[in-house]
Design a protein around this motif. Structure first.
Motif, PDB file in Angstrom:
ATOM      1  N   LEU A 295       0.839  -1.198   0.000  1.00 57.56           N
ATOM      2  CA  LEU A 295       0.000   0.000   0.000  1.00 57.56           C
ATOM      3  C   LEU A 295       0.869   1.240   0.000  1.00 57.56           C
ATOM      4  O   LEU A 295       1.757   1.374   0.827  1.00 57.56           O
ATOM      5  CB  LEU A 295      -0.906   0.042   1.232  1.00 57.56           C
ATOM      6  CG  LEU A 295      -2.032  -0.962   1.316  1.00 57.56           C
ATOM      7  CD1 LEU A 295      -2.735  -0.832   2.655  1.00 57.56           C
ATOM      8  CD2 LEU A 295      -3.021  -0.756   0.201  1.00 57.56           C
TER       9      LEU A 295
ATOM     10  N   ASP B 106      -2.340   4.896  -2.854  1.00 57.32           N
ATOM     11  CA  ASP B 106      -3.380   3.869  -2.745  1.00 57.32           C
ATOM     12  C   ASP B 106      -4.384   4.229  -1.656  1.00 57.32           C
ATOM     13  O   ASP B 106      -5.596   4.124  -1.851  1.00 57.32           O
ATOM     14  CB  ASP B 106      -2.774   2.494  -2.412  1.00 57.32           C
ATOM     15  CG  ASP B 106      -1.924   1.933  -3.526  1.00 57.32           C
ATOM     16  OD1 ASP B 106      -2.160   2.283  -4.698  1.00 57.32           O
ATOM     17  OD2 ASP B 106      -1.008   1.140  -3.219  1.00 57.32           O
TER      18      ASP B 106
ATOM     19  N   GLU C 256      -6.496   7.182  -2.724  1.00 61.82           N
ATOM     20  CA  GLU C 256      -7.473   6.757  -3.729  1.00 61.82           C
ATOM     21  C   GLU C 256      -8.652   6.034  -3.070  1.00 61.82           C
ATOM     22  O   GLU C 256      -9.808   6.246  -3.452  1.00 61.82           O
ATOM     23  CB  GLU C 256      -6.807   5.849  -4.762  1.00 61.82           C
ATOM     24  CG  GLU C 256      -7.685   5.509  -5.929  1.00 61.82           C
ATOM     25  CD  GLU C 256      -6.966   4.703  -6.999  1.00 61.82           C
ATOM     26  OE1 GLU C 256      -7.661   4.024  -7.778  1.00 61.82           O
ATOM     27  OE2 GLU C 256      -5.727   4.729  -7.062  1.00 61.82           O
ATOM     28  N   CYS C 257      -8.373   5.201  -2.073  1.00 61.74           N
ATOM     29  CA  CYS C 257      -9.444   4.504  -1.345  1.00 61.74           C
ATOM     30  C   CYS C 257     -10.345   5.498  -0.627  1.00 61.74           C
ATOM     31  O   CYS C 257     -11.574   5.381  -0.677  1.00 61.74           O
ATOM     32  CB  CYS C 257      -8.861   3.520  -0.341  1.00 61.74           C
ATOM     33  SG  CYS C 257      -8.094   2.081  -1.099  1.00 61.74           S
TER      34      CYS C 257
END
Length: 90
Positions: free
Chosen positions: A27, A31, A34-35
């Motif tokens: 991760l 990442d 973006e989540c």
């Protein structure tokens, strides 16, 4: 506490937790961001500039990317923002 604030806290905690774990190899900060952004887009927002109608559908613009949207759309085709076409907040 609002859902947005909780998501931001969760992202901050995730960054701290993954920094020293093996999971951090999988991760990245991008990442996680973006989540969080994806989760925020699942919270319905009212379209901007609502008012005109075409074929019985209200028209407006996505509140996230300003793409043209219509009342037949639950999500923006361009960015995925969930749309709330209700006239009031009930």
């Amino acid at each position: 506490m609002t859902l947005i604030k909780r998501l931001e806290e969760l992202a901050r905690d995730l960054r701290k937790a993954t920094h020293n774990l093996i999971v951090s190899n999988y991760l990245t900060e991008d990442d996680i961001a973006e989540c969080v952004d994806s989760l925020k887009k699942q919270m319905p927002k009212k379209p901007l500039n609502m008012g005109q109608f075409m074929w019985d559908y209200p028209l407006g613009n996505c509140p996230s990317c300003e793409e043209g949207v219509n009342g037949g759309m639950d999500y923006c085709d361009r960015c995925g923002q969930k749309l709330d076409w209700r006239e009031n907040n009930t």
